[in-house]
Every structure is written in structure tokens, then in C-alpha cells.
Design an enzyme around this catalytic site. Structure first.
Site, PDB file in Angstrom:
ATOM      1  N   CYS A  40       0.843  -1.194   0.000  1.00 55.95           N
ATOM      2  CA  CYS A  40       0.000   0.000   0.000  1.00 55.95           C
ATOM      3  C   CYS A  40       0.882   1.249   0.000  1.00 55.95           C
ATOM      4  N   HIS A  41       0.254   2.402  -0.273  1.00 59.43           N
ATOM      5  CA  HIS A  41       1.016   3.644  -0.430  1.00 59.43           C
ATOM      6  C   HIS A  41       1.819   4.059   0.780  1.00 59.43           C
ATOM      7  N   THR A  42       1.304   3.758   1.953  1.00 63.77           N
ATOM      8  CA  THR A  42       1.985   4.266   3.121  1.00 63.77           C
ATOM      9  C   THR A  42       3.285   3.494   3.385  1.00 63.77           C
ATOM     10  N   HIS A  62       1.314  -3.446   6.259  1.00 67.42           N
ATOM     11  CA  HIS A  62       0.196  -3.266   7.195  1.00 67.42           C
ATOM     12  C   HIS A  62      -1.104  -3.834   6.639  1.00 67.42           C
ATOM     13  N   GLU A  63      -1.026  -4.588   5.519  1.00 68.58           N
ATOM     14  CA  GLU A  63      -2.255  -5.082   4.874  1.00 68.58           C
ATOM     15  C   GLU A  63      -2.150  -6.595   4.713  1.00 68.58           C
ATOM     16  N   CYS A  92      -9.494  -1.896  21.363  1.00 68.34           N
ATOM     17  CA  CYS A  92      -9.362  -2.489  22.704  1.00 68.34           C
ATOM     18  C   CYS A  92     -10.710  -2.602  23.408  1.00 68.34           C
ATOM     19  N   CYS A  95     -10.613   1.708  26.078  1.00 71.26           N
ATOM     20  CA  CYS A  95     -10.034   3.058  26.202  1.00 71.26           C
ATOM     21  C   CYS A  95     -11.151   4.095  26.014  1.00 71.26           C
ATOM     22  N   CYS A  98     -12.490   4.169  22.363  1.00 76.61           N
ATOM     23  CA  CYS A  98     -13.369   3.048  22.002  1.00 76.61           C
ATOM     24  C   CYS A  98     -14.728   3.188  22.695  1.00 76.61           C
ATOM     25  N   CYS A 106      -8.630   3.995  18.474  1.00 74.26           N
ATOM     26  CA  CYS A 106      -8.272   3.410  19.775  1.00 74.26           C
ATOM     27  C   CYS A 106      -6.924   3.967  20.228  1.00 74.26           C
ATOM     28  N   ARG A 110      -1.298   3.364  21.188  1.00 71.28           N
ATOM     29  CA  ARG A 110      -0.971   4.372  20.188  1.00 71.28           C
ATOM     30  C   ARG A 110       0.489   4.840  20.252  1.00 71.28           C
ATOM     31  N   CYS A 169      -6.545  -3.051   4.735  1.00 69.47           N
ATOM     32  CA  CYS A 169      -6.427  -1.597   4.568  1.00 69.47           C
ATOM     33  C   CYS A 169      -7.381  -1.084   3.487  1.00 69.47           C
ATOM     34  N   ARG A 370      -3.712  -3.089  -7.059  1.00 71.48           N
ATOM     35  CA  ARG A 370      -3.097  -3.634  -5.862  1.00 71.48           C
ATOM     36  C   ARG A 370      -2.175  -4.784  -6.226  1.00 71.48           C
TER      37      ARG A 370
HETATM   38  P1  NAD Z   1      -3.446   5.171  -6.132  1.00 72.96           P
HETATM   39  O1  NAD Z   1      -2.150   5.736  -6.522  1.00 72.96           O
HETATM   40  O2  NAD Z   1      -3.773   3.753  -6.476  1.00 72.96           O
HETATM   41  O3  NAD Z   1      -4.621   6.077  -6.711  1.00 72.96           O
HETATM   42  C1  NAD Z   1      -4.574   7.464  -6.806  1.00 72.96           C
HETATM   43  C2  NAD Z   1      -5.358   7.887  -8.054  1.00 72.96           C
HETATM   44  O4  NAD Z   1      -5.476   9.302  -8.063  1.00 72.96           O
HETATM   45  C3  NAD Z   1      -4.682   7.484  -9.364  1.00 72.96           C
HETATM   46  O5  NAD Z   1      -5.592   6.798 -10.202  1.00 72.96           O
HETATM   47  C4  NAD Z   1      -4.275   8.821  -9.977  1.00 72.96           C
HETATM   48  O6  NAD Z   1      -4.323   8.816 -11.402  1.00 72.96           O
HETATM   49  C5  NAD Z   1      -5.329   9.759  -9.377  1.00 72.96           C
HETATM   50  N1  NAD Z   1      -4.940  11.171  -9.350  1.00 72.96           N
HETATM   51  C6  NAD Z   1      -3.717  11.696  -9.110  1.00 72.96           C
HETATM   52  N2  NAD Z   1      -3.754  13.042  -9.172  1.00 72.96           N
HETATM   53  C7  NAD Z   1      -5.038  13.382  -9.448  1.00 72.96           C
HETATM   54  C8  NAD Z   1      -5.715  14.627  -9.641  1.00 72.96           C
HETATM   55  N3  NAD Z   1      -5.070  15.778  -9.566  1.00 72.96           N
HETATM   56  N4  NAD Z   1      -7.035  14.600  -9.905  1.00 72.96           N
HETATM   57  C9  NAD Z   1      -7.700  13.414  -9.991  1.00 72.96           C
HETATM   58  N5  NAD Z   1      -7.105  12.209  -9.834  1.00 72.96           N
HETATM   59  C10 NAD Z   1      -5.794  12.194  -9.558  1.00 72.96           C
HETATM   60  O7  NAD Z   1      -3.574   5.352  -4.540  1.00 72.96           O
HETATM   61  P2  NAD Z   1      -4.551   4.600  -3.522  1.00 72.96           P
HETATM   62  O8  NAD Z   1      -3.956   3.306  -3.103  1.00 72.96           O
HETATM   63  O9  NAD Z   1      -5.921   4.597  -4.076  1.00 72.96           O
HETATM   64  O10 NAD Z   1      -4.452   5.583  -2.259  1.00 72.96           O
HETATM   65  C11 NAD Z   1      -5.008   6.880  -2.325  1.00 72.96           C
HETATM   66  C12 NAD Z   1      -4.692   7.665  -1.072  1.00 72.96           C
HETATM   67  O11 NAD Z   1      -5.374   7.124   0.046  1.00 72.96           O
HETATM   68  C13 NAD Z   1      -3.213   7.678  -0.677  1.00 72.96           C
HETATM   69  O12 NAD Z   1      -2.871   8.999  -0.291  1.00 72.96           O
HETATM   70  C14 NAD Z   1      -3.160   6.734   0.506  1.00 72.96           C
HETATM   71  O13 NAD Z   1      -2.081   7.023   1.366  1.00 72.96           O
HETATM   72  C15 NAD Z   1      -4.497   7.055   1.149  1.00 72.96           C
HETATM   73  N6  NAD Z   1      -4.988   6.086   2.141  1.00 72.96           N
HETATM   74  C16 NAD Z   1      -5.577   6.575   3.257  1.00 72.96           C
HETATM   75  C17 NAD Z   1      -6.094   5.731   4.233  1.00 72.96           C
HETATM   76  C18 NAD Z   1      -6.803   6.274   5.435  1.00 72.96           C
HETATM   77  O14 NAD Z   1      -7.094   5.520   6.365  1.00 72.96           O
HETATM   78  N7  NAD Z   1      -7.121   7.558   5.491  1.00 72.96           N
HETATM   79  C19 NAD Z   1      -5.979   4.345   4.071  1.00 72.96           C
HETATM   80  C20 NAD Z   1      -5.399   3.855   2.901  1.00 72.96           C
HETATM   81  C21 NAD Z   1      -4.904   4.731   1.943  1.00 72.96           C
HETATM   82  C1  022 Z   2      -2.942   3.327   5.412  1.00 69.82           C
HETATM   83  N1  022 Z   2      -2.837   4.660   5.578  1.00 69.82           N
HETATM   84  C2  022 Z   2      -2.468   5.196   4.389  1.00 69.82           C
HETATM   85  C3  022 Z   2      -2.358   4.188   3.508  1.00 69.82           C
HETATM   86  N2  022 Z   2      -2.644   3.038   4.162  1.00 69.82           N
HETATM   87  C4  022 Z   2      -3.077   5.344   6.745  1.00 69.82           C
HETATM   88  C5  022 Z   2      -2.103   6.183   7.251  1.00 69.82           C
HETATM   89  C6  022 Z   2      -2.357   6.893   8.422  1.00 69.82           C
HETATM   90  C7  022 Z   2      -3.574   6.766   9.070  1.00 69.82           C
HETATM   91  C8  022 Z   2      -4.528   5.904   8.568  1.00 69.82           C
HETATM   92  C9  022 Z   2      -4.277   5.202   7.408  1.00 69.82           C
HETATM   93  C10 022 Z   2      -3.852   7.533  10.232  1.00 69.82           C
HETATM   94  C11 022 Z   2      -4.852   8.478  10.350  1.00 69.82           C
HETATM   95  C12 022 Z   2      -4.777   9.009  11.628  1.00 69.82           C
HETATM   96  C13 022 Z   2      -3.733   8.383  12.268  1.00 69.82           C
HETATM   97  N3  022 Z   2      -3.136   7.501  11.415  1.00 69.82           N
HETATM   98  C14 022 Z   2      -3.329   8.655  13.664  1.00 69.82           C
HETATM   99  C15 022 Z   2      -4.026   7.720  14.577  1.00 69.82           C
HETATM  100  C16 022 Z   2      -3.871   8.146  16.026  1.00 69.82           C
HETATM  101  O1  022 Z   2      -3.055   9.010  16.310  1.00 69.82           O
HETATM  102  O2  022 Z   2      -4.611   7.597  16.842  1.00 69.82           O
HETATM  103  C17 022 Z   2      -2.049   6.690  11.720  1.00 69.82           C
HETATM  104  C18 022 Z   2      -2.227   5.357  12.075  1.00 69.82           C
HETATM  105  C19 022 Z   2      -1.113   4.540  12.407  1.00 69.82           C
HETATM  106  C20 022 Z   2       0.160   5.079  12.392  1.00 69.82           C
HETATM  107  C21 022 Z   2       0.337   6.409  12.045  1.00 69.82           C
HETATM  108  C22 022 Z   2      -0.770   7.207  11.712  1.00 69.82           C
HETATM  109  C23 022 Z   2       1.335   4.225  12.773  1.00 69.82           C
HETATM  110  O3  022 Z   2       1.174   3.135  13.247  1.00 69.82           O
HETATM  111  N4  022 Z   2       2.559   4.657  12.554  1.00 69.82           N
HETATM  112  C24 022 Z   2      -3.598   4.722  12.097  1.00 69.82           C
HETATM  113 ZN    ZN Z   3      -2.718   1.104   3.507  1.00 69.33          ZN
END
Ligand code: NAD
Ligand code: 022
Ligand code: ZN
Length: 375
Positions: A40-42, A62-63, A92, A95, A98, A106, A110, A169, A370
Site C-alpha cells: 500500500c502507499h503508506t 500493514h495489509e 481495545c 479506552c 473506544c 483506539c 498508540r 487496509c 493492488r
Molecule cells: P493510487 O495511486 O492507487 O490512486 C490514486 C489515483 O489518483 C490514481 O488513479 C491517480 O491517477 C489519481 N490522481 C492523481 N492526481 C489526481 C488529480 N489531480 N485529480 C484526480 N485524480 C488524480 O492510490 P490509492 O492506493 O488509491 O491511495 C489513495 C490515497 O489514500 C493515498 O494517499 C493513501 O495514502 C491514502 N490512504 C488513506 C487511508 C486512510 O485511512 N485515510 C488508508 C489507505 C490509503
Molecule cells: C494506510 N494509511 C495510508 C495508507 N494506508 C493510513 C495512514 C495513516 C492513518 C490511517 C491510514 C492515520 C490516520 C490518523 C492516524 N493515522 C493517527 C491515529 C492516532 O493518532 O490515533 C495513523 C495510524 C497509524 C500510524 C500512524 C498514523 C502508525 O502506526 N505509525 C492509524
Molecule cells: Zn494502507
């Protein structure tokens, strides 16, 4: 014991496949044999060195999905042989967070999770006597890992590991953002920015809850067919819109006697802060909600005019789709096994651990939705 792992020795370098030492589970911990893990991206964000909080050397990932092979003292919720999905957002159930029922974040472990260690402050992984950091409390780029009991979801045993790892994830994040964070209702109009591994899952979540209009926005035209496959009804390539993207999207979503446009819900799945602004501003005045899923680069900031919020638009964010892992993840596995959601077509590449760096290359080249490593 020894286990084979892809080790991030230093930032910016490819992962190295090595035999590392892994200590058994201590009190409240479980050892899991990882059967499959997504990339995954992170993981890439940390490996590249762009994450200022990234720790090295570490075992990323993480996935995942796997089988419990050992449990430490006091573990009651899982036993040897159980199939589990590791949770980077634990649950948990005791906390304040939760118990609040208002968040899935949670706080039980953390602080230590962010420091790359187990709750007792030490690491179970080492290499030549030198400590290796855990990552997101999960470290799934290893054939075996140790996790806190509260950081695994027990799932049914007939589900294939090389598919359900994605629920650890991407799937849960996308579908959860629709169901838990936005609580989208049937008939809604929605816009999804970024049709990658997250955005496509937002689209299938929107379809699942009965959204009427699902507009996908991506700069890559190849994503049109991908979006349509999961329920997207309209596609917009910002590069091909003559003029302002927000005005174009607002125009597409006009309705009612007043002919005011804007989506009921928008989702940023790009991590681009300019896109986040466009997503907010293409919401309907008075009630539109924009959900930030994408993780922006370190130090980035979002902006808009306060007027956008004063007129009733809502800006929200979501982590792991607002899902409570031990409660919600097993249900999502059921949805997959019952055919309510799709996973298989999004897993475009299945690799061996030895080829894990190819998975990162495919991500960079935009060739994969993926990639999954199967052990
Ligand atoms: P990805 O690279 O597979 O998809 C991103 C898409 O965005 C691509 O298709 C790309 O062409 C498009 N894109 C790029 N720039 C653009 C623009 N200006 N306008 C429109 N589209 C555009 O990535 P992903 O795996 O789908 O992840 C997306 C994001 O979600 C990442 O930043 C990732 O870190 C985040 N994420 C967050 C969480 C969370 O819990 N908040 C969990 C997982 C992933
Ligand atoms: C997963 N992520 C992006 C791609 N795949 C992702 C990254 C960060 C978070 C969630 C998903 C996130 C959002 C908010 C937080 N995190 C903070 C949570 C908190 O402080 O309670 C986050 C998480 C874990 C970690 C860092 C940031 C870590 O374990 N290092 C859930
Ligand atoms: Zn992820």
C-alpha cells in the site's frame, strides 16, 4: 525463531529479503504466520524516506492476513489456528476513544505503535542481535509477525488469504468511508476523486448503499473502465474539462427547482491538497460533506474560503474508513464471501516475497491497482 522477511534497512533503498529473528508472543500478544500481504502507499511513503516519522531498520507492511500460530499469556479472544487480519487501527473496547462510540481511533497502544515497538516498549524482531522496528503495529512483510491481541480481527476460515489481506487496509478504508464516515444514504449523488486502490473501493461502497449518481474523477483515462466496473455512472478527466473543474462538477449535479448543483458527498482519494479543495467546493451548499481519505505529504496544508463552510459544507477525514477493526473487519470478509463486494479484479498482481520490490515498481509506474505478496 527465524522467519523470512523483507527488511527496510535504510530509507530510499530496496527491501532486502533476509532471515530475521523473531521472539515469541509476550502477555497479551499473538504470533501470526502471514499468508499474504498487500503493498500500500503508506509502505512506499515510509520506505522512500518522505515520512519524517519513518523508523529504520524496520519491517514494513500493514495489509495482511494469516493464521495464529502461538499466543502469549492471558490471550483469550483468539487461539492457535484462528485466521486473522492484522489491524493497524486496533480495537481495545476499553479506552476512552473506544468507549466514546464516536471514533475508531483506539488509544490503547498508540504511543508505542508510533515508536515501532510493542506495548512493553521492546521489539520482537532483530537481525544479528540488532533491533528491527515494527511498523504500524503490524509488520506484515514477514512470514511471521507478533501483534497485540487487540490488533487482530478473527475472520472465517474459508476466505482466501491472498484476497482478504486487502481488507486489512484498502477495502475497509474505501467502503468504510462511505458507510461509517459519510453514512451515505440511498439516492445520493457522490463524486470520487482518484480511482486507485482506495477510490475504486469508495465506488463499490457507494454502489452497495444505493447512491444514484457516482462521478469518478481521474487524470488517467484508463481509470474510466475501472470505475465503470464497480458502479461509477459518470467519468470526468480534469485535463479534458475546458475551464473550471469545480464549476463543471457542480453543473453535472444540478437538481430541483432552484437548480443548485453540488454533490451530497465527495471523497478525496488522491492525497493531493489541491484536489481536497476541489472536493470540498464541489459539495452542495447547506449539506454537502467532503471526506478526506488521501494522506498528504509531510507539511502540506489545505485551504478554502471560510464561506465554503459557513454555507454549510462539511470537511471530514477518515482513518481506516472509521472501521472498528475487530467488530467490522469480519463482517467485510463475510460481504466478500457472500458476493456483496468484489476484491479479486482489483488485485492486479500477485508476487512472491522475493519479488516484493517489483510491487513497489508497479505502484510507481501506475500499472497496478493492488499488488499482493503471497507467502
Ligand atoms: P493510487 O495511486 O492507487 O490512486 C490514486 C489515483 O489518483 C490514481 O488513479 C491517480 O491517477 C489519481 N490522481 C492523481 N492526481 C489526481 C488529480 N489531480 N485529480 C484526480 N485524480 C488524480 O492510490 P490509492 O492506493 O488509491 O491511495 C489513495 C490515497 O489514500 C493515498 O494517499 C493513501 O495514502 C491514502 N490512504 C488513506 C487511508 C486512510 O485511512 N485515510 C488508508 C489507505 C490509503
Ligand atoms: C494506510 N494509511 C495510508 C495508507 N494506508 C493510513 C495512514 C495513516 C492513518 C490511517 C491510514 C492515520 C490516520 C490518523 C492516524 N493515522 C493517527 C491515529 C492516532 O493518532 O490515533 C495513523 C495510524 C497509524 C500510524 C500512524 C498514523 C502508525 O502506526 N505509525 C492509524
Ligand atoms: Zn494502507
Amino acid at each position: 525463531m527465524k522467519t523470512r522477511a523483507a527488511v527496510a534497512l535504510e530509507k530510499g533503498k530496496p527491501l532486502q529479503i533476509l532471515d530475521v529473528d523473531l521472539e515469541g508472543p509476550k502477555a497479551g500478544e499473538v504470533m501470526v504466520e502471514i499468508k499474504a500481504t498487500g503493498i500500500c502507499h503508506t509502505d512506499e511513503f515510509t520506505l522512500s524516506g518522505a515520512d519524517p516519522e519513518g523508523l529504520f531498520p524496520a519491517i514494513l507492511g500493514h495489509e495482511g492476513a494469516g493464521i495464529v500460530v502461538d499466543v502469549g499469556p492471558g490471550v483469550t479472544s483468539v487461539k492457535k489456528g484462528d485466521h486473522v487480519i492484522p489491524l493497524y487501527t486496533p480495537e481495545c473496547r476499553t479506552c476512552p476513544s473506544c468507549l466514546s462510540r464516536k471514533t475508531n481511533l483506539c488509544t490503547a497502544i498508540r504511543a508505542t505503535q508510533g515508536q515501532g515497538v510493542m506495548p512493553d516498549g521492546t521489539s520482537r524482531f532483530s537481525l544479528d542481535g540488532k533491533k528491527l522496528h515494527h511498523y504500524m503495529g503490524t509488520s506484515t512483510f514477514a512470514n511471521h509477525t507478533v501483534l497485540p491481541e487487540i490488533a487482530v480481527a478473527k475472520v472465517r476460515e474459508d476466505a482466501p488469504f491472498d484476497k482478504i489481506c486487502y481488507i486489512g487496509c484498502g477495502v475497509t478504508t474505501g467502503i468504510g468511508a462511505v458507510i461509517n464516515t459519510a453514512r451515505v444514504e440511498p439516492g445520493a449523488k457522490a463524486i470520487v476523486f482518484g480511482l486507485g486502490g482506495i477510490g475504486l473501493n469508495v465506488i463499490q461502497g457507494l454502489k452497495l448503499v444505493g447512491a444514484d449518481m457516482i462521478i469518478g474523477v481521474d487524470v488517467n483515462n484508463a481509470k474510466r473502465a475501472w470505475g465503470e466496473r464497480f458502479g461509477m455512472t459518470h467519468f470526468v478527466n480534469p485535463k479534458e474539462v475546458g475551464g473550471d473543474l469545480v464549476a463543471h462538477l457542480v453543473n453535472m449535479t444540478k437538481r430541483g427547482a432552484d437548480q443548485i448543483g453540488g454533490a451530497d458527498y465527495t471523497f478525496d482519494c488522491t492525497g493531493n491538497v489541491t484536489v481536497m479543495r476541489q472536493a470540498l467546493e464541489s459539495c452542495h451548499r447547506g449539506w454537502g460533506e467532503s471526506i478526506i481519505i488521501g494522506v498528504a505529504g509531510a507539511g502540506q496544508e489545505i485551504s478554502t474560503r471560510p464561506f465554503q463552510l459557513v454555507t454549510g459544507r462539511v470537511w471530514k477525514g477518515t482513518a481506516f474508513g472509521g472501521a472498528r477493526g475487530r467488530t467490522d473487519v469480519p463482517k467485510i470478509v463475510d460481504w466478500y464471501m457472500d458476493g456483496k463486494i468484489q476484491i479479486d479484479p482489483m488485485i492486479t498482481h500477485t508476487l512472491t516475497l522475493g519479488d516484493i520490490n517489483k510491487g513497489f515498481d508497479l505502484m510507481h509506474e501506475g500499472k497496478s491497482i493492488r499488488s499482493v505478496v503471497a507467502f
